[in-house]
Design an enzyme around this catalytic site. Structure first.
Site, PDB file in Angstrom:
ATOM      1  CB  THR A   1      -4.232  13.797 -31.607  1.00  0.00           C
ATOM      2  OG1 THR A   1      -5.541  14.294 -31.058  1.00  0.00           O
ATOM      3  CG2 THR A   1      -3.884  14.476 -32.847  1.00  0.00           C
TER       4      THR A   1
ATOM      5  CB  SER B   1      -7.411   8.697 -26.377  1.00  0.00           C
ATOM      6  OG  SER B   1      -7.096   9.526 -25.403  1.00  0.00           O
TER       7      SER B   1
ATOM      8  CG  HIS C   1      -8.379  12.072 -22.393  1.00  0.00           C
ATOM      9  ND1 HIS C   1      -9.347  13.111 -22.473  1.00  0.00           N
ATOM     10  CD2 HIS C   1      -7.795  12.227 -23.529  1.00  0.00           C
ATOM     11  CE1 HIS C   1      -9.453  13.686 -23.555  1.00  0.00           C
ATOM     12  NE2 HIS C   1      -8.268  12.898 -24.161  1.00  0.00           N
TER      13      HIS C   1
ATOM     14  CB  CYS D   1     -12.410  19.468 -31.534  1.00  0.00           C
ATOM     15  SG  CYS D   1     -11.248  18.148 -30.543  1.00  0.00           S
TER      16      CYS D   1
HETATM   17  N1  PLP Z   1     -10.619  10.669 -31.870  1.00  0.00           N
HETATM   18  C1  PLP Z   1     -11.686  10.895 -31.392  1.00  0.00           C
HETATM   19  C2  PLP Z   1     -13.100   9.963 -31.891  1.00  0.00           C
HETATM   20  C3  PLP Z   1     -12.043  11.556 -30.111  1.00  0.00           C
HETATM   21  O1  PLP Z   1     -13.330  11.806 -29.523  1.00  0.00           O
HETATM   22  C4  PLP Z   1     -10.758  11.920 -29.585  1.00  0.00           C
HETATM   23  C5  PLP Z   1     -10.828  13.022 -28.575  1.00  0.00           C
HETATM   24  O2  PLP Z   1     -11.967  13.638 -28.262  1.00  0.00           O
HETATM   25  C6  PLP Z   1      -9.662  11.915 -30.314  1.00  0.00           C
HETATM   26  C7  PLP Z   1      -9.626  11.148 -31.479  1.00  0.00           C
HETATM   27  C8  PLP Z   1      -8.200  12.660 -29.751  1.00  0.00           C
HETATM   28  O3  PLP Z   1      -7.859  12.011 -28.593  1.00  0.00           O
HETATM   29  P1  PLP Z   1      -6.915  12.831 -27.564  1.00  0.00           P
HETATM   30  O4  PLP Z   1      -7.571  13.739 -26.917  1.00  0.00           O
HETATM   31  O5  PLP Z   1      -6.276  11.741 -26.826  1.00  0.00           O
HETATM   32  O6  PLP Z   1      -5.721  13.324 -28.663  1.00  0.00           O
END
Ligand code: PLP
Length: 379
Positions: free
Chosen positions: A73, A202, A204, A325
């Site tokens: 994010t 990211s 995780h 989300c």
């Molecule tokens: N972008 C995508 C396509 C994602 O699937 C996610 C997380 O589910 C993110 C961004 C956000 O990543 P983070 O959880 O590390 O903030």
């Protein structure tokens, strides 16, 4: 033997052994501040350097093009806000898709409140955006294109590698950003072949810890940081580096199997799962055929996703109804694809990791079959 089947790996993954080992070492031994000019600092700094090298190698970048961030994010925010601000004098149009992660969509929305204009490309029924749509949308006023490489709900692979040529042809001064959160470590990625200026990752989603990611910023791309302070990460992302989390990400990268070999294995597992589900249940498949095989989105029309999820969980099988989300709301991604209400309300996202097996697929099939049987009888 674990007695659960985890098939929600696009939400997050279990940290791998090497990630946990390196996190522990960084917390117990190398806990110094990497900016300190003594051996504690030096040892911490060494860990960051090793991680940066590994991250750069994964995407065909230079080490000095990698900046550690706190998550995907933050990376999306940094890329989009900074690129839009840097290019402001050249135009005000941003091209993106309507099926991006909220980290992109809400950031673009914020920029629109500041006077930028956004064009949201809508996917076709298979979940994909086409080169023709890009050609039509990108013009001389377009200063930023942000398109995810892999969609987090369907696994659809987007035509990111086409953007650069389209932008050139249409005389656009745009910077190109891709959210690679669902693609990194799962398919071969080369920033030069993709032709991107900015790329977000990211930790995780690849068996690393949460709270860590990295941003690729092409050398020569002149953007300004959002977080200012002590000037860490060459001034691009101030704040004392999280050495334990960066080490954890390094561990996750080190433990990744050969990407192409693993991709073949995932394709086999996805095909097997899809075939077995279709043999036993009247499913509809929402992922495109050529999706990244780590994600399989299906619907079981006539049943509600949330109800199915709870029945599956009671049998130790974990999937999701959409992205983490969305938290139970109907998937906006499937909605944008133009799928009918019944398909959207009964959608399940099955997302695999290298730890899943055909036995897990069988457990999913039998749990879903028993859930559908019970629910049918109850109605
Ligand atoms: N972008 C995508 C396509 C994602 O699937 C996610 C997380 O589910 C993110 C961004 C956000 O990543 P983070 O959880 O590390 O903030």
């Amino acid at each position: 033997m674990e007695d659960f089947v985890y098939l929600d790996n696009s939400s997050t993954t279990a940290p791998c052994k090497t990630a946990i080992k390196y996190i522990n070492e960084a917390l117990t031994t190398d806990w110094g501040n990497p900016s300190s000019l003594h051996s504690f600092g030096f040892n911490a700094e060494r860990r960051i350097t090793a991680a940066r090298k590994a991250a750069a190698k994964m995407i065909g970048a230079r080490e000095d093009e990698i900046y550690f961030t706190s998550c995907g994010t933050e990376g999306d925010n940094l890329a989009i806000i900074s690129a839009a601000r840097a290019n402001k004098r050249k135009g005000n149009k941003i091209v993106t898709s309507s099926v991006e992660h909220p980290a992109v969509l809400n950031t673009v929305k914020r920029l629109c409140e500041e006077g930028f204009e956004a064009v949201y490309l809508k996917p076709d029924k298979s979940g994909k955006i086409t080169k023709e749509q890009l050609t039509e949308a990108i013009d001389g006023k377009t200063i930023l294109v942000s398109l995810m490489l892999v969609n987090n709900e369907t696994g659809a692979i987007m035509p990111v590698s086409e953007i650069k040529a389209v932008a050139k042809l249409n005389n656009s001064p745009c910077l190109i950003h891709t959210d690679c959160v669902q693609a990194f470590g799962k398919m071969p990625i080369d920033v030069n072949r993709l032709g991107v200026d900015l790329l977000t990752v990211s930790g995780h989603k690849i068996h690393g810890p949460k709270g860590i990611g990295f941003q690729y910023i092409k050398k020569g791309v002149n953007i300004k940081p959002i977080i200012t302070g002590g000037g860490q990460e060459k001034g691009m992302r101030s704040g004392t580096e999280s050495v334990p989390l960066i080490s954890g990400l390094f561990g996750a990268i080190e433990e990744l199997p050969d990407i192409k070999t693993q991709l073949e294995k995932m394709r086999e597992l996805r095909d097997y799962t899809q075939k077995r589900l279709a043999e036993e249940l009247p499913i509809a498949v929402n992922s495109p055929e050529d999706a990244l095989p780590y994600i399989l989105n299906i619907s079981l029309p006539g049943y509600r996703s949330e109800t199915l999820l709870h029945f599956l969980e009671a049998q130790g099988v974990y999937v999701s109804s959409g992205s983490a989300c969305a938290k139970g709301k109907g998937s906006f991604v499937l909605n944008e694809m133009g799928l009918c209400r019944e398909r959207i309300d009964s959608a399940l996202r099955i997302s695999f990791s290298r730890y899943n097996t055909k036995d897990d697929a069988e457990k999913l099939v039998s749990a879903l079959k028993s859930a559908a049987d019970k629910l049918r009888k109850a109605n």
